[in-house]
Design an enzyme around this catalytic site. Structure first.
Site, PDB file in Angstrom:
ATOM      1  N   SER A 136       0.835  -1.225   0.090  1.00  0.00           N
ATOM      2  CA  SER A 136       0.015   0.137   0.130  1.00  0.00           C
ATOM      3  C   SER A 136       0.785   1.310  -0.014  1.00  0.00           C
ATOM      4  O   SER A 136       1.909   1.084   0.363  1.00  0.00           O
ATOM      5  CB  SER A 136      -0.859  -0.003   1.339  1.00  0.00           C
ATOM      6  OG  SER A 136      -1.468   1.064   1.446  1.00  0.00           O
ATOM      7  N   TYR A 148      -2.484   0.165  10.800  1.00  0.00           N
ATOM      8  CA  TYR A 148      -2.516  -0.347   9.384  1.00  0.00           C
ATOM      9  C   TYR A 148      -1.156  -0.110   8.534  1.00  0.00           C
ATOM     10  O   TYR A 148      -0.742  -1.068   7.931  1.00  0.00           O
ATOM     11  CB  TYR A 148      -3.915   0.056   8.606  1.00  0.00           C
ATOM     12  CG  TYR A 148      -3.929  -0.215   7.284  1.00  0.00           C
ATOM     13  CD1 TYR A 148      -4.244  -1.671   6.832  1.00  0.00           C
ATOM     14  CD2 TYR A 148      -3.426   0.600   6.445  1.00  0.00           C
ATOM     15  CE1 TYR A 148      -4.344  -1.981   5.601  1.00  0.00           C
ATOM     16  CE2 TYR A 148      -3.620   0.329   4.967  1.00  0.00           C
ATOM     17  CZ  TYR A 148      -3.933  -0.760   4.681  1.00  0.00           C
ATOM     18  OH  TYR A 148      -4.151  -1.195   3.112  1.00  0.00           O
TER      19      TYR A 148
END
Length: 224
Positions: A136, A148
């Site tokens: 990501s 995250y």
């Protein structure tokens, strides 16, 4: 059932489902792994004989080992793996975060990727194959209090480390690091952002490279 075989985790929707269709269109056999058996079978039915649906919780080491064994038994070999399964968090921040959420997310975003690699590498070594991971943009940036993001920083490091390990026997590893993608990850649709098909095309591009080339990272950003 001819050609090379790609195994995809998190294949029941979004990026995983789009990648299964794109890879099948490119001539690959695809093994689809997720916990949602009905969704997997529907996607596999749309693809045809070159698809295998395997119900699997990738946080369970025995289940991922069995899924890989089923794939090799069904198609004859394993040439690439796309470790795509992952999740985010409902609560942001560390002080106000939920440790139980962290536990579940880290098991999926971090440990499940390691379990998948550990189980798949012996088969990929036989074919000089490739391991692809969904990272990501969050794993390339520092984001205030984001656990995250930290999980994706782990993936960023793992991808390069695994690429070096696999290089010793002719294998490859690629990390796909997209910005915002229009998937169920978000509560509202994001039609102007990256689409699952954009990420699928990047995965197919990576696994279709010649033996002399390893694309180690593909970083995609929405153009809006």
């Amino acid at each position: 059932m001819s050609g090379k075989t790609l195994l995809i985790t998190g294949a029941s929707s979004g990026i995983g489902a789009a990648t299964a269709k794109a890879a099948a269109h490119a001539g690959w056999n695809v093994a689809l792994l997720a916990r949602s058996k009905d969704k997997l079978e529907s996607i596999a039915g749309d693809i045809g004989d070159g698809a295998l649906a395997v119900e699997c919780d990738v946080t369970d080491r025995e289940q991922i080992r069995d899924a890989i064994a089923q794939t090799v038994s069904h198609f004859g070999s394993l040439d690439a793996v796309f470790a795509n399964a992952g999740k985010g968090l409902e609560k942001s921040g560390i002080e106000n975060g939920d440790p139980d959420e962290w536990h579940d997310m880290i098991h999926l975003n971090v440990l499940a990727v390691l379990y998948t690699a550990h189980a798949a590498l012996p088969e990929l070594r036989k074919t000089k194959g490739q391991f692809v991971i969904t990272g990501s943009k969050a794993g390339r940036d520092h984001m205030k209090g984001s656990v995250y993001s930290a999980s994706k920083w782990f993936i960023q490091g793992l991808g390069e480390n695994l690429a070096e390990e696999m290089r010793e026997w002719g294998g490859k590893c690629t990390t796909i690091t997209p910005g915002m993608v229009d998937t169920a990850f978000f509560d509202e649709a994001k039609p102007t952002k990256l689409q699952p098909e954009d990420i699928a095309d990047a995965v197919v591009f990576a696994i279709e490279q010649p033996k002399t080339s390893c694309v180690r990272e593909i970083h995609l950003m929405p153009n809006d």
